[in-house]
Design a protein around this motif. Structure first.
Motif, PDB file in Angstrom:
ATOM      1  N   MET A 102       1.004  -1.255  -0.584  1.00  0.00           N
ATOM      2  CA  MET A 102      -0.173  -0.307   0.023  1.00  0.00           C
ATOM      3  C   MET A 102       0.900   1.435   0.389  1.00  0.00           C
ATOM      4  O   MET A 102       0.614   2.644  -0.873  1.00  0.00           O
ATOM      5  CB  MET A 102      -1.086   0.277   1.188  1.00  0.00           C
ATOM      6  N   ASP A 103       2.009   0.775   0.587  1.00  0.00           N
ATOM      7  CA  ASP A 103       2.861   2.120   0.524  1.00  0.00           C
ATOM      8  C   ASP A 103       3.466   2.279  -0.265  1.00  0.00           C
ATOM      9  O   ASP A 103       3.783   3.468  -1.057  1.00  0.00           O
ATOM     10  CB  ASP A 103       4.070   2.247   1.474  1.00  0.00           C
ATOM     11  N   ARG A 104       3.611   1.205  -1.374  1.00  0.00           N
ATOM     12  CA  ARG A 104       3.946   1.518  -2.444  1.00  0.00           C
ATOM     13  C   ARG A 104       3.287   2.294  -3.530  1.00  0.00           C
ATOM     14  O   ARG A 104       3.735   3.130  -4.683  1.00  0.00           O
ATOM     15  CB  ARG A 104       5.287   0.218  -2.993  1.00  0.00           C
ATOM     16  N   PHE A 105       2.376   1.636  -3.442  1.00  0.00           N
ATOM     17  CA  PHE A 105       0.947   1.712  -4.481  1.00  0.00           C
ATOM     18  C   PHE A 105       0.642   3.308  -4.175  1.00  0.00           C
ATOM     19  O   PHE A 105       1.070   4.606  -5.060  1.00  0.00           O
ATOM     20  CB  PHE A 105      -0.358   1.535  -4.134  1.00  0.00           C
ATOM     21  N   ARG A 106       0.348   4.119  -3.131  1.00  0.00           N
ATOM     22  CA  ARG A 106       0.584   5.745  -2.530  1.00  0.00           C
ATOM     23  C   ARG A 106       1.820   6.025  -3.093  1.00  0.00           C
ATOM     24  O   ARG A 106       1.411   7.302  -4.183  1.00  0.00           O
ATOM     25  CB  ARG A 106       1.054   6.244  -1.198  1.00  0.00           C
ATOM     26  N   ASP A 107       2.102   6.060  -2.910  1.00  0.00           N
ATOM     27  CA  ASP A 107       3.859   6.464  -4.328  1.00  0.00           C
ATOM     28  C   ASP A 107       3.891   6.747  -5.037  1.00  0.00           C
ATOM     29  O   ASP A 107       4.130   7.542  -5.527  1.00  0.00           O
ATOM     30  CB  ASP A 107       5.280   5.788  -3.522  1.00  0.00           C
ATOM     31  N   GLY A 108       3.104   5.584  -5.762  1.00  0.00           N
ATOM     32  CA  GLY A 108       3.153   5.674  -6.975  1.00  0.00           C
ATOM     33  C   GLY A 108       1.807   6.232  -7.532  1.00  0.00           C
ATOM     34  O   GLY A 108       2.085   7.266  -8.718  1.00  0.00           O
ATOM     35  N   MET A 109       0.767   7.129  -7.075  1.00  0.00           N
ATOM     36  CA  MET A 109      -0.264   7.882  -7.356  1.00  0.00           C
ATOM     37  C   MET A 109       0.702   9.328  -7.139  1.00  0.00           C
ATOM     38  O   MET A 109       0.045   9.902  -7.421  1.00  0.00           O
ATOM     39  CB  MET A 109      -0.685   7.876  -6.195  1.00  0.00           C
ATOM     40  N   LYS A 110       1.459   9.641  -5.710  1.00  0.00           N
ATOM     41  CA  LYS A 110       2.071  10.640  -6.009  1.00  0.00           C
ATOM     42  C   LYS A 110       2.670  11.200  -6.999  1.00  0.00           C
ATOM     43  O   LYS A 110       3.492  12.343  -7.226  1.00  0.00           O
ATOM     44  CB  LYS A 110       2.883  10.512  -4.655  1.00  0.00           C
ATOM     45  N   ASN A 111       3.647   9.928  -7.747  1.00  0.00           N
ATOM     46  CA  ASN A 111       4.820  10.239  -8.659  1.00  0.00           C
ATOM     47  C   ASN A 111       5.689  11.123  -7.766  1.00  0.00           C
ATOM     48  O   ASN A 111       6.864  12.048  -8.142  1.00  0.00           O
ATOM     49  CB  ASN A 111       4.385  10.749  -9.761  1.00  0.00           C
ATOM     50  N   GLU A 112       6.037  10.188  -6.358  1.00  0.00           N
ATOM     51  CA  GLU A 112       7.224  10.817  -5.896  1.00  0.00           C
ATOM     52  C   GLU A 112       7.437  10.418  -4.273  1.00  0.00           C
ATOM     53  O   GLU A 112       6.510   9.414  -4.206  1.00  0.00           O
ATOM     54  CB  GLU A 112       6.431  12.382  -5.129  1.00  0.00           C
ATOM     55  N   LEU A 113       8.202  10.043  -3.907  1.00  0.00           N
ATOM     56  CA  LEU A 113       8.784   9.400  -2.974  1.00  0.00           C
ATOM     57  C   LEU A 113      10.265  10.097  -2.315  1.00  0.00           C
ATOM     58  O   LEU A 113      10.788  10.280  -2.641  1.00  0.00           O
ATOM     59  CB  LEU A 113       9.139   7.711  -2.923  1.00  0.00           C
ATOM     60  N   VAL A 114      10.972   8.765  -1.294  1.00  0.00           N
ATOM     61  CA  VAL A 114      11.040   9.600  -0.288  1.00  0.00           C
ATOM     62  C   VAL A 114      12.472   8.097  -0.193  1.00  0.00           C
ATOM     63  O   VAL A 114      12.043   7.001  -0.023  1.00  0.00           O
ATOM     64  CB  VAL A 114      11.321  10.139   1.773  1.00  0.00           C
ATOM     65  N   GLY A 115      13.339   8.896  -1.130  1.00  0.00           N
ATOM     66  CA  GLY A 115      14.735   7.978  -1.012  1.00  0.00           C
ATOM     67  C   GLY A 115      16.157   8.546  -1.148  1.00  0.00           C
ATOM     68  O   GLY A 115      15.860   9.329  -1.581  1.00  0.00           O
ATOM     69  N   ILE A 116      16.547   8.159  -2.391  1.00  0.00           N
ATOM     70  CA  ILE A 116      17.789   7.900  -3.234  1.00  0.00           C
ATOM     71  C   ILE A 116      17.754   8.400  -4.552  1.00  0.00           C
ATOM     72  O   ILE A 116      18.384   9.374  -4.965  1.00  0.00           O
ATOM     73  CB  ILE A 116      19.344   7.958  -2.665  1.00  0.00           C
TER      74      ILE A 116
END
Length: 747
Positions: free
Chosen positions: A241-255
């Motif tokens: 679900m976390d990955r799904f939300r990141d995909g819908m936002k077109n952004e994520l916290v990472g490197i």
């Protein structure tokens, strides 16, 4: 304070503490299964008889684990049917389903371990006879289960033999291509084919046995149960679900790095986001191989060995909270064998700009020198930030469209190819950019109640000639937009024989919130359940049938089982009444018959589309034959025939593409328009679409792929995009001429 108040306060404090403890503890997946079963019965559109679905739950879980029927044997299936075939529904409701899930998965693990051990034995013995005339099935979907372990191992022997034969042939082909082109063989120092295959199976074994915990088993089982209702109802673990939300936002916290699992177990850096944390840090390079990750740098957790770990779990280790460090042990690309370096990067927000809406302006000159200015918007998905609402694709498309309008476009192409859908609200809003206020989509719930969703714009932003490009991967929200504009006679839809055919609406439901008050709910997961079906303003459903284009283009997908209708348990196609107040424009104003006639003539004379039609025929024949030879001579002959055909085509293409490039330079001028360009303002930015774009992500080069001498499409225009532009050019010209004729008549 009274005694009763003190008592109530104490009880409240205990309840609060208990709730916090429950939230912190890992949820019991038997309890999660029961709650999900209740939610499915109460919420799913189809209202299926839950107690009658036990066998379907079991069959789907088994198929998800072993779709090729190469691990389980008939005795396993018989035992599963005997023990669980009639009882899984009850076991779910009685909070006892994980017994079955773990039993089935443990059996699966045992079978996988046995098969991989057999692969290692076969490769060590190396007694494969590639002169023997034998074959295997291309697909075992409709095959019977192996009657016993001996038959299963014989099937597996052939699978291993085919894997080794394919690797040997691949290496021979690459070596020959490199020699022909006078280039070094990129596989010269690669591992022996037998070792390569052994490592490939070792990675698979790790993903099944060592890389799976109880949460993973529960997620696989509950997902199978959910998808037994329809293909898009699903259980999603907290990680998913976390990955799904990141995909819908077109952004994520990472490197900001694109990862790929290597057969020897390492994780390779295949891409670096321009301007992201890894790019700014500079130490991590393309083709570096990560072998271990410390998810909190110098924090309390230890460095985790990620060899053979699933990519999604590697990603989970690397992602984290903004501003926190992650340390990686990496083998530098081109470094000495065994050389490693420690790289620490601070996580930050990474915008996935290559997944955002973007635009082009294409100036086209006709034979008489008249210029037509075409705008093209590419929308990869209907993305939206459900949490904060900062990111919305409709807002992005609106900004691009306003700029295109300011630049004086004569026609617009909206490219929805490979757009799998997303947020329904974004479609409703976006449709209003092209039509006056009216019905966009009708939504029916399980009780038969119908709600009409309208666009909210009084006047469209753009009302000129318009083409929508679609393919078999255009799904859900893409189909709503294409269907609404087609029904309104507002746009001409161009593409493959149909879109995907997903005509259902899903709602994510947090299972943890539904669990009893004192139950542990951490990592309970989410049920994404189908609650509605949607329909076009005309009353037609897109379910199973999709949106059929006004102008259909040949495609290789015509030979493949692609689309909703080929998935398990799809809901049925149906119709409802036409939406109230639906008043489409005049269909004559789109000149569809004439556009189809002109396109058919071009396709008839197109070498590229003739190749597609030829490949469709051959692919259908191979699928019908359902056989792969394990004889070296036969496979070599087959590959030589394919290579000869490809070479012949490439010779023809190189000559033709060269001429096409020259003509294109006289006809086309291209300008790129990103969201950043719109933000900054200023003049249009010319670009060459035939050159690789690394504006948002730098990607690693694949030395073997670069041996492919198939020429790139002239001017970067694949046949579908080129034909879409041609059809829009026809529409602009016909519309212009019709208006001129109308003006003359009025005079």
């Amino acid at each position: 304070m009274s005694i009763s108040r003190i008592r109530r306060a104490a009880l409240a404090a205990v309840a609060a503490a208990t709730t916090l403890t429950a939230c912190a503890q890992q949820a019991n997946f038997d309890e999660v299964g029961r709650q999900m079963a209740i939610m499915l019965q109460n919420s799913h559109f189809a209202r299926l008889p839950f107690n009658n679905l036990s066998q379907r739950f079991l069959d789907d879980f088994i198929a998800d684990l072993d779709s090729g029927k190469v691990y389980f044997i008939q005795a396993d299936i018989d035992r599963f049917n005997r023990q669980y075939g009639k009882d899984l529904s009850a076991m779910l409701l009685q909070e006892n389903s994980m017994v079955a899930a773990k039993d089935i998965y443990d059996t699966f693990k045992q079978r996988v371990e046995a098969r991989v051990a057999e692969t290692k034995r076969l490769l060590a013995e190396n007694n494969f006879d590639f002169a023997k005339d034998e074959s295997i099935e291309r697909s075992r979907k409709d095959a019977a289960w192996p009657k016993d372990e001996a038959e299963a191992m014989e099937n597996w022997r052939k699978q291993t033999k085919e894997a080794l034969l394919s690797e040997i042939l691949r290496r021979d082909m690459i070596a020959q291509l490199a020699e022909k082109q006078g280039k070094p063989n990129p596989l010269k120092n690669d591992k022996d084919p037998k070792e390569k295959i052994s490592l490939r199976y070792e990675r698979f074994l790790h993903s099944v046995v060592k890389d799976v915990d109880d949460e993973d088993v529960a997620a696989m089982f509950l997902s199978s149960v959910a998808r037994s209702f329809d293909p898009h109802t699903d259980y999603m673990s907290t990680r998913e679900m976390d990955r799904f939300r990141d995909g819908m936002k077109n952004e994520l916290v990472g490197i900001g790095a694109l990862l790929q699992g290597e057969e020897d177990g390492a994780t390779k850096i295949m891409g670096i986001v321009v301007g992201g944390p890894a790019d700014k840090h500079g130490a991590l390079k393309l083709n570096d191989r990560v072998v271990a990750v410390d998810p909190d740098g110098d924090g309390p957790r230890e460095m985790v060995d990620i060899m053979f770990m699933k990519i999604d779990k590697v990603v989970d280790l690397i992602r984290g909270q903004k501003g926190t460090p992650v340390q990686m042990k990496a083998e530098p690309a081109g470094g000495a064998p065994g050389e490693t370096t420690l790289i620490t990067i601070v996580r930050d927000m990474v915008e996935l700009k290559d997944e955002q809406a973007s635009a082009e302006i294409i100036d086209m000159k006709s034979a008489d020198g008249e210029k037509t200015r075409i705008g093209m918007i590419t929308l990869p998905s209907f993305y939206a930030d459900f949490d904060e609402g900062k990111t919305r694709c409709s807002v992005d498309v609106e900004r691009l469209l306003e700029r295109l309008k300011d630049e004086g476009i004569d026609g617009l192409v909206l490219d929805l190819r490979n757009n799998g859908g997303g947020a329904l609200e974004e479609v409703r809003r976006m449709t209003g950019f092209f039509t006056r206020r009216g019905p966009v989509v009708q939504v029916k719930n399980t009780f038969g109640e119908i709600q009409v969703k309208e666009s909210d714009a009084k006047e469209p932003i753009y009302d000129g000639p318009m083409v929508i490009l679609t393919d078999k991967s255009s799904a859900s929200a893409s189909e709503i937009l294409a269907g609404a504009l087609q029904d309104n006679n507002r746009a001409v839809v161009v593409g493959e024989s149909s879109t995907f055919g997903k005509g259902t609406v899903q709602q994510p439901m947090d299972i943890g919130r539904m669990l009893p008050f004192f139950k542990a709910r951490n990592k309970a997961g989410t049920l994404k359940v189908t609650i509605q079906k949607f329909y076009r303003p005309s009353g037609n459903s897109t379910q199973n049938k999709g949106v059929v284009p006004d102008v259909v283009l040949p495609s290789l997908t015509d030979a493949l089982d692609v689309g909703e209708a080929f998935l398990d348990h799809p809901l049925e196609y149906d119709r409802i009444r036409v939406a109230p107040d639906f008043a489409p424009l005049k269909k004559e104003d789109l000149f569809r018959p004439r556009l189809a006639e002109l396109s058919t003539e071009r396709i008839k004379n197109s070498k590229d589309f003739s190749y597609v039609i030829e490949d469709v025929t051959k692919t259908k024949a191979r699928i019908r034959d359902n056989k792969v030879s394990l004889k070296l001579a036969d496979r070599k002959k087959e590959l030589e025939d394919i290579e000869a055909q490809q070479h012949e085509r490439n010779v023809e293409r190189k000559a033709r593409f060269g001429e096409a490039e020259k003509k294109d330079k006289e006809i086309f001028t291209f300008f790129k328009l990103t969201l950043d360009d719109v933000e900054k303002g200023g003049d249009l930015r010319p670009f060459d679409p035939s050159k690789e774009n690394e504006e948002f992500m730098r990607r690693a080069k694949d030395a073997t792929a670069e041996l492919d001498d198939t020429p790139r499409w002239p001017t970067g225009l694949d046949p579908y995009k080129r034909e879409g532009l041609s059809i829009l050019g026809d529409l602009v010209e016909i519309t212009r001429n019709a208006r001129m004729a109308g003006m003359l008549e009025r005079r």
